[in-house]
Write a protein that holds these residues in place. Structure first.
Motif, short mmCIF file in Angstrom:
data_model
loop_
_atom_site.label_atom_id
_atom_site.label_comp_id
_atom_site.label_asym_id
_atom_site.label_seq_id
_atom_site.Cartn_x
_atom_site.Cartn_y
_atom_site.Cartn_z
N THR A 28 -3.29 0.18 -3.57
CA THR A 28 -2.91 -1.15 -3.11
C THR A 28 -2.56 -2.08 -4.26
O THR A 28 -2.99 -1.87 -5.40
N THR B 295 -2.35 5.36 -0.51
CA THR B 295 -3.31 4.27 -0.24
C THR B 295 -3.69 3.45 -1.47
O THR B 295 -4.69 2.73 -1.45
N ILE C 138 0.86 -1.18 0.00
CA ILE C 138 0.00 0.00 0.00
C ILE C 138 0.89 1.22 0.00
O ILE C 138 1.82 1.34 0.79
N SER D 61 -4.35 -2.39 4.62
CA SER D 61 -4.81 -1.03 4.91
C SER D 61 -3.79 -0.39 5.86
O SER D 61 -2.94 -1.08 6.43
N ARG D 62 -3.91 0.90 6.00
CA ARG D 62 -2.98 1.60 6.89
C ARG D 62 -3.70 2.69 7.67
O ARG D 62 -4.68 3.27 7.18
N ASP D 63 -3.19 2.96 8.85
CA ASP D 63 -3.69 4.06 9.68
C ASP D 63 -2.47 4.93 9.99
O ASP D 63 -1.67 4.60 10.88
N THR E 221 -6.66 -8.22 2.49
CA THR E 221 -6.85 -6.78 2.34
C THR E 221 -5.79 -6.07 3.17
O THR E 221 -5.64 -6.35 4.37
N TYR F 9 -2.08 -2.80 8.37
CA TYR F 9 -2.81 -4.01 8.71
C TYR F 9 -2.94 -4.91 7.49
O TYR F 9 -2.88 -4.46 6.36
N ARG F 10 -3.13 -6.17 7.76
CA ARG F 10 -3.51 -7.07 6.68
C ARG F 10 -4.56 -8.03 7.20
O ARG F 10 -4.30 -8.82 8.11
#
Length: 114
Positions: free
Chosen positions: A57, A55, A51, A70-72, A68, A79-80
């Motif tokens: 991917t 953002t 990612i 994602s990131r914060d 999936t 995260y995965r």
């Protein structure tokens, strides 16, 4: 101190799900491309998902539709989410941060077995 720390690995039954986390410290997290790799013992490490800082991917064919990423950025964490796990997903999963240099976490074992 620059550090990537993965968590969330473990044993799961086929068809189950796991969520892996990788928290970064000591870097400007929001500018890094974050990726997850996996390695089966005796085989080469392969890219699972990535990612960008924008953002966007990218997924390996073997996991597309099941995983999936994602990131914060506020939590410096990527995260995965892994769903519909199969024994072929058993591997050590490592987090990577890339931007001018490549940083690696220590890896976390995921075992899919009944």
């Amino acid at each position: 101190q620059v550090q990537l720390v993965e968590s969330g690995g473990g044993l799961v039954q086929p068809g189950g799900a796991l969520r892996l986390s990788c928290q970064a410290s000591g870097i400007a997290f929001n500018i890094y491309v974050m990726s997850w790799y996996r390695q089966v013992q005796g085989e080469q490490r392969e890219l699972v998902a990535s990612i960008t800082n924008g953002t966007s991917t990218n997924y390996a064919d073997a996991v597309a539709g099941r995983f999936t990423i994602s990131r914060d950025n506020a939590k410096n964490t990527v995260y995965r989410q892994m769903n519909s796990l199969t024994p072929e997903d058993t591997a050590v999963y490592s987090c990577n941060a890339s931007w001018r240099k490549s940083l690696w976490g220590q890896g976390t074992q995921v075992t899919v077995s009944s």
